[in-house]
Design a protein around this motif. Structure first.
Motif, PDB file in Angstrom:
ATOM      1  N   ASN A 191       0.813  -1.210   0.000  1.00 46.15           N
ATOM      2  CA  ASN A 191       0.000   0.000   0.000  1.00 46.15           C
ATOM      3  C   ASN A 191       0.850   1.265   0.000  1.00 46.15           C
ATOM      4  OD1 ASN A 191      -2.309  -1.527  -0.079  1.00 46.15           O
ATOM      5  ND2 ASN A 191      -2.809  -1.265   2.080  1.00 46.15           N
ATOM      6  N   SER A 192       2.106   1.144   0.414  1.00 46.67           N
ATOM      7  CA  SER A 192       3.017   2.281   0.386  1.00 46.67           C
ATOM      8  C   SER A 192       3.598   2.520  -1.017  1.00 46.67           C
ATOM      9  CB  SER A 192       4.169   2.065   1.372  1.00 46.67           C
ATOM     10  OG  SER A 192       4.978   0.972   0.957  1.00 46.67           O
ATOM     11  N   GLY A 193       3.316   1.572  -1.935  1.00 49.60           N
ATOM     12  CA  GLY A 193       3.803   1.710  -3.306  1.00 49.60           C
ATOM     13  C   GLY A 193       5.038   0.888  -3.616  1.00 49.60           C
ATOM     14  N   ALA A 194       5.641   0.269  -2.611  1.00 47.02           N
ATOM     15  CA  ALA A 194       6.865  -0.502  -2.822  1.00 47.02           C
ATOM     16  C   ALA A 194       6.547  -1.836  -3.506  1.00 47.02           C
ATOM     17  CB  ALA A 194       7.554  -0.762  -1.492  1.00 47.02           C
ATOM     18  N   MET A 195       7.409  -2.233  -4.443  1.00 41.64           N
ATOM     19  CA  MET A 195       7.318  -3.554  -5.045  1.00 41.64           C
ATOM     20  C   MET A 195       8.077  -4.538  -4.173  1.00 41.64           C
ATOM     21  SD  MET A 195       5.494  -3.756  -7.787  1.00 41.64           S
ATOM     22  CE  MET A 195       6.086  -5.345  -8.355  1.00 41.64           C
ATOM     23  N   LYS A 196       7.439  -5.692  -3.875  1.00 42.10           N
ATOM     24  CA  LYS A 196       8.060  -6.687  -3.018  1.00 42.10           C
ATOM     25  C   LYS A 196       7.845  -8.081  -3.592  1.00 42.10           C
ATOM     26  CE  LYS A 196       7.537  -3.986   1.245  1.00 42.10           C
ATOM     27  NZ  LYS A 196       7.030  -3.966   2.635  1.00 42.10           N
ATOM     28  N   VAL A 197       8.711  -8.993  -3.190  1.00 39.68           N
ATOM     29  CA  VAL A 197       8.592 -10.400  -3.558  1.00 39.68           C
ATOM     30  C   VAL A 197       8.838 -11.237  -2.310  1.00 39.68           C
ATOM     31  CG1 VAL A 197       9.549 -12.304  -4.908  1.00 39.68           C
ATOM     32  CG2 VAL A 197       9.319 -10.033  -5.948  1.00 39.68           C
ATOM     33  N   ALA A 198       7.949 -12.182  -2.032  1.00 40.90           N
ATOM     34  CA  ALA A 198       8.164 -13.172  -0.975  1.00 40.90           C
ATOM     35  C   ALA A 198       8.514 -14.488  -1.652  1.00 40.90           C
ATOM     36  CB  ALA A 198       6.921 -13.324  -0.106  1.00 40.90           C
TER      37      ALA A 198
ATOM     38  N   PRO B 274      11.639  -7.427 -12.689  1.00 39.70           N
ATOM     39  CA  PRO B 274      10.519  -6.590 -12.222  1.00 39.70           C
ATOM     40  C   PRO B 274       9.759  -5.890 -13.332  1.00 39.70           C
ATOM     41  CG  PRO B 274      12.570  -5.426 -11.891  1.00 39.70           C
ATOM     42  CD  PRO B 274      12.934  -6.772 -12.471  1.00 39.70           C
ATOM     43  N   GLY B 275      10.104  -6.143 -14.589  1.00 38.27           N
ATOM     44  CA  GLY B 275       9.421  -5.480 -15.682  1.00 38.27           C
ATOM     45  C   GLY B 275       9.905  -4.068 -15.912  1.00 38.27           C
ATOM     46  N   GLY B 276      11.066  -3.775 -15.428  1.00 37.21           N
ATOM     47  CA  GLY B 276      11.670  -2.461 -15.566  1.00 37.21           C
ATOM     48  C   GLY B 276      13.031  -2.506 -14.913  1.00 37.21           C
ATOM     49  N   HIS B 277      13.888  -1.605 -15.247  1.00 36.90           N
ATOM     50  CA  HIS B 277      15.259  -1.661 -14.750  1.00 36.90           C
ATOM     51  C   HIS B 277      15.297  -1.487 -13.230  1.00 36.90           C
ATOM     52  CE1 HIS B 277      19.602  -1.511 -15.177  1.00 36.90           C
ATOM     53  NE2 HIS B 277      19.609  -0.497 -14.326  1.00 36.90           N
ATOM     54  N   ALA B 278      15.769  -2.500 -12.526  1.00 33.85           N
ATOM     55  CA  ALA B 278      15.882  -2.420 -11.072  1.00 33.85           C
ATOM     56  C   ALA B 278      17.122  -1.635 -10.679  1.00 33.85           C
ATOM     57  CB  ALA B 278      15.950  -3.825 -10.470  1.00 33.85           C
ATOM     58  N   LEU B 279      16.948  -0.635  -9.837  1.00 36.55           N
ATOM     59  CA  LEU B 279      18.074   0.158  -9.356  1.00 36.55           C
ATOM     60  C   LEU B 279      18.693  -0.449  -8.112  1.00 36.55           C
ATOM     61  CD1 LEU B 279      16.583   3.755  -9.723  1.00 36.55           C
ATOM     62  CD2 LEU B 279      18.218   2.644 -11.229  1.00 36.55           C
ATOM     63  N   ARG B 280      17.850  -0.967  -7.235  1.00 37.69           N
ATOM     64  CA  ARG B 280      18.330  -1.457  -5.939  1.00 37.69           C
ATOM     65  C   ARG B 280      17.360  -2.493  -5.407  1.00 37.69           C
ATOM     66  NH1 ARG B 280      17.909   0.148  -0.378  1.00 37.69           N
ATOM     67  NH2 ARG B 280      19.870  -0.206   0.749  1.00 37.69           N
ATOM     68  N   ALA B 281      17.885  -3.469  -4.693  1.00 42.07           N
ATOM     69  CA  ALA B 281      17.043  -4.491  -4.077  1.00 42.07           C
ATOM     70  C   ALA B 281      17.644  -4.898  -2.746  1.00 42.07           C
ATOM     71  CB  ALA B 281      16.909  -5.711  -4.986  1.00 42.07           C
ATOM     72  N   THR B 282      16.802  -5.053  -1.753  1.00 37.36           N
ATOM     73  CA  THR B 282      17.239  -5.499  -0.425  1.00 37.36           C
ATOM     74  C   THR B 282      16.396  -6.679   0.013  1.00 37.36           C
ATOM     75  OG1 THR B 282      15.766  -3.906   0.652  1.00 37.36           O
ATOM     76  CG2 THR B 282      18.053  -3.211   0.254  1.00 37.36           C
ATOM     77  N   SER B 283      16.914  -7.421   0.978  1.00 31.94           N
ATOM     78  CA  SER B 283      16.246  -8.641   1.406  1.00 31.94           C
ATOM     79  C   SER B 283      16.341  -8.817   2.912  1.00 31.94           C
ATOM     80  CB  SER B 283      16.873  -9.861   0.713  1.00 31.94           C
ATOM     81  OG  SER B 283      16.373 -11.064   1.234  1.00 31.94           O
ATOM     82  N   LEU B 284      15.249  -9.305   3.496  1.00 37.46           N
ATOM     83  CA  LEU B 284      15.238  -9.798   4.864  1.00 37.46           C
ATOM     84  C   LEU B 284      15.084 -11.313   4.787  1.00 37.46           C
ATOM     85  CD1 LEU B 284      12.845  -7.223   6.613  1.00 37.46           C
ATOM     86  CD2 LEU B 284      15.350  -7.253   6.648  1.00 37.46           C
TER      87      LEU B 284
ATOM     88  N   GLU C  43      21.681  -7.579 -11.990  1.00 36.75           N
ATOM     89  CA  GLU C  43      22.389  -7.900 -13.220  1.00 36.75           C
ATOM     90  C   GLU C  43      21.460  -7.661 -14.407  1.00 36.75           C
ATOM     91  OE1 GLU C  43      23.720 -11.915 -12.906  1.00 36.75           O
ATOM     92  OE2 GLU C  43      24.938 -11.553 -11.101  1.00 36.75           O
ATOM     93  N   ASN C  44      21.848  -6.721 -15.274  1.00 37.36           N
ATOM     94  CA  ASN C  44      21.062  -6.405 -16.468  1.00 37.36           C
ATOM     95  C   ASN C  44      19.615  -6.048 -16.118  1.00 37.36           C
ATOM     96  OD1 ASN C  44      23.287  -6.987 -18.197  1.00 37.36           O
ATOM     97  ND2 ASN C  44      22.806  -9.186 -18.012  1.00 37.36           N
ATOM     98  N   GLY C  45      19.461  -5.303 -15.039  1.00 37.97           N
ATOM     99  CA  GLY C  45      18.142  -4.847 -14.637  1.00 37.97           C
ATOM    100  C   GLY C  45      17.338  -5.851 -13.852  1.00 37.97           C
ATOM    101  N   ALA C  46      17.852  -7.075 -13.646  1.00 37.13           N
ATOM    102  CA  ALA C  46      17.158  -8.113 -12.892  1.00 37.13           C
ATOM    103  C   ALA C  46      17.858  -8.339 -11.553  1.00 37.13           C
ATOM    104  CB  ALA C  46      17.109  -9.408 -13.683  1.00 37.13           C
TER     105      ALA C  46
ATOM    106  N   ARG D  44      12.590  -6.400  -1.280  1.00 40.40           N
ATOM    107  CA  ARG D  44      12.043  -5.094  -1.664  1.00 40.40           C
ATOM    108  C   ARG D  44      12.796  -4.578  -2.877  1.00 40.40           C
ATOM    109  NH1 ARG D  44       9.576  -0.521   1.176  1.00 40.40           N
ATOM    110  NH2 ARG D  44      10.127   1.427   0.100  1.00 40.40           N
ATOM    111  N   LEU D  45      12.044  -4.164  -3.907  1.00 42.82           N
ATOM    112  CA  LEU D  45      12.637  -3.715  -5.154  1.00 42.82           C
ATOM    113  C   LEU D  45      12.424  -2.213  -5.347  1.00 42.82           C
ATOM    114  CD1 LEU D  45      11.169  -6.501  -7.459  1.00 42.82           C
ATOM    115  CD2 LEU D  45      13.353  -6.552  -6.287  1.00 42.82           C
ATOM    116  N   GLU D  46      13.449  -1.556  -5.853  1.00 44.65           N
ATOM    117  CA  GLU D  46      13.317  -0.183  -6.306  1.00 44.65           C
ATOM    118  C   GLU D  46      13.733  -0.151  -7.762  1.00 44.65           C
ATOM    119  OE1 GLU D  46      15.588   2.373  -3.819  1.00 44.65           O
ATOM    120  OE2 GLU D  46      14.638   1.711  -1.963  1.00 44.65           O
ATOM    121  N   ARG D  47      12.949   0.548  -8.599  1.00 48.70           N
ATOM    122  CA  ARG D  47      13.221   0.516 -10.032  1.00 48.70           C
ATOM    123  C   ARG D  47      12.905   1.865 -10.658  1.00 48.70           C
ATOM    124  NH1 ARG D  47       8.280  -3.108 -12.594  1.00 48.70           N
ATOM    125  NH2 ARG D  47       6.600  -1.681 -12.058  1.00 48.70           N
ATOM    126  N   ASP D  48      13.293   1.997 -11.920  1.00 46.74           N
ATOM    127  CA  ASP D  48      13.005   3.211 -12.667  1.00 46.74           C
ATOM    128  C   ASP D  48      11.502   3.421 -12.773  1.00 46.74           C
ATOM    129  OD1 ASP D  48      15.653   3.725 -13.039  1.00 46.74           O
ATOM    130  OD2 ASP D  48      15.761   2.757 -15.011  1.00 46.74           O
TER     131      ASP D  48
END
Length: 391
Positions: free
Chosen positions: A300-307, A323-333, A370-373, A387-391
């Motif tokens: 709901n905050s707008g963040a793209m996430k994957v479990a 993610p269907g677009g160039h990923a800039l940064r991704a973090t994981s718990l 790697e290459n946007g993935a 958690r994904l951040e992308r263009d």
């Protein structure tokens, strides 16, 4: 419950285990003080309430008295009343004759509903709260869709615990019974328009099984189940527990303190994912990893996430997320433990849950792009919230 009764003494601190379901519970009078205690618990925990009334052995008039008092004390916390527990098993535990069927149940449900609504006109209801019988869901929805706020049913992945085939490996495999229940759920939702809730679930019925229900396997299973239910259109879930039952998420007493069992960590991962909207996604080229599952969603905050869950016990998996677009940064718990059968050393985000329930991640991992993935290495028997951040 008779609202004029004096409160019965409350034995605070006694660890009352979950109902094993082997036979009908002994009838008891629920004192007004118990309902007031319940309201204090709801306020302290922030939880909502689904309250069961006794159609099995009680009278509609007594249920109406009880419902009126519960509404007065807990009304702002109440989701719904349910009029019984697992009525499709009434014949097994001696509450009804062997020929008891949905038609007989529906007549009783209608009588209780009308009696209670006469006393408490705004009382919300749900049902049928069956153990497993999909054949009761559609007729209940057809007959009571104007009276019920949602449909409910139970699900246990395994049981009975005395059966040696009820193992960790079985718990983590796809369960045909669950897919059948989901099919019944979707059919009923489509026909009635009513939402569906798994109102009682856990790993192995009759209180769980030591070495299965109290292990890290239950953490992976519980989180994956919640995302499965959400992806099929379900709107809520309730895990069964209590006291020192093997499958209870929170175990302990006021005197001895409380601890989070492994299954709680799976619930924690789902909670940290947060509310949101699942997005269409697919796993490709995972024929050799059938126990790999992953769910993409936008919070709901707008963040793209994957479990992502690797329930394989003997091999890691390399997951590439596009993610269907160039990923800039991704973090994981990460959700992990030393072994799949570990009972005490689970962590999420590198941290355990404290004795008072406090938790804060102390290890957020930055993932390679790697290459946007996004590339995620999932060790055997582990999970990750990404958690994904992308263009």
């Amino acid at each position: 419950m008779r609202t004029g009764d004096k409160a019965n003494p409350i034995a605070f601190g006694l660890a009352v285990g979950p109902d094993t379901g082997k036979k009908a519970a002994a009838p008891v009078n629920i004192a007004p003080q118990a309902v007031r205690n319940l309201r204090e618990f709801l306020d302290a925990s922030g939880w909502k309430l689904i309250y069961g009334l006794n159609l099995g052995t009680g009278t509609a008039e007594d249920a109406a008295d009880e419902a009126a008092y519960v509404m007065d004390v807990c009304g702002s916390k109440l989701i719904a009343f349910q009029l019984c527990n697992e009525p499709d098993l009434f014949f097994r535990n001696g509450l009804r004759k062997a020929d008891y069927d949905f038609k007989q149940f529906a007549v009783e449900w209608q009588h209780f509903y009308e009696t209670i609504r006469t006393r408490v006109p705004n009382a919300p209801f749900a049902g049928p709260d069956t153990a497993y019988n999909n054949e009761w869901l559609v007729p209940f929805a057809r007959r009571f869709k104007r009276e019920a706020a949602f449909l409910s049913q139970h699900y246990y992945a395994e049981g009975p615990p005395t059966d040696p085939s009820m193992t960790i490996e079985r718990l983590l495999r796809p369960n045909p019974k669950l897919h059948e229940e989901f099919a019944g759920m979707k059919e009923t939702m489509q026909e009635s328009g009513l939402p569906f809730r798994l109102a009682e679930t856990n790993s192995c019925y009759q209180g769980g099984k030591a070495g299965v229900s109290d292990t890290f396997a239950a953490a992976l299973w519980s989180a994956d189940l919640m995302y499965q239910l959400a992806s099929e259109g379900g709107t809520g879930i309730n895990f069964h527990g209590g006291g020192y039952g093997w499958y209870t998420p929170i175990a302990g007493t006021q005197e001895d303190g409380f601890l989070a069992r492994p299954i709680y960590y799976g619930m924690l991962l789902f909670a940290q994912g947060g509310a949101g909207q699942l997005v269409e996604s697919a796993l490709e080229s995972h024929e050799h990893t059938p126990l790999l599952t992953a769910y993409g969603f936008r919070s709901n905050s707008g963040a793209m996430k994957v479990a992502a869950f690797n329930k394989t016990l003997d091999g890691s998996v390399r997951l590439i997320i596009d993610p269907g677009g160039h990923a800039l940064r991704a973090t994981s718990l990460r959700l992990r433990a030393p072994r799949i059968d570990d009972t005490t050393d689970a962590t999420f985000g590198g941290a355990p849950v404290g004795a008072g329930g406090a938790w804060s991640a102390n290890r957020e991992e930055t993932l390679p792009v790697e290459n946007g993935a996004v590339v995620v290495e999932l060790p055997a028997a582990s999970a990750a919230l990404i958690r994904l951040e992308r263009d």
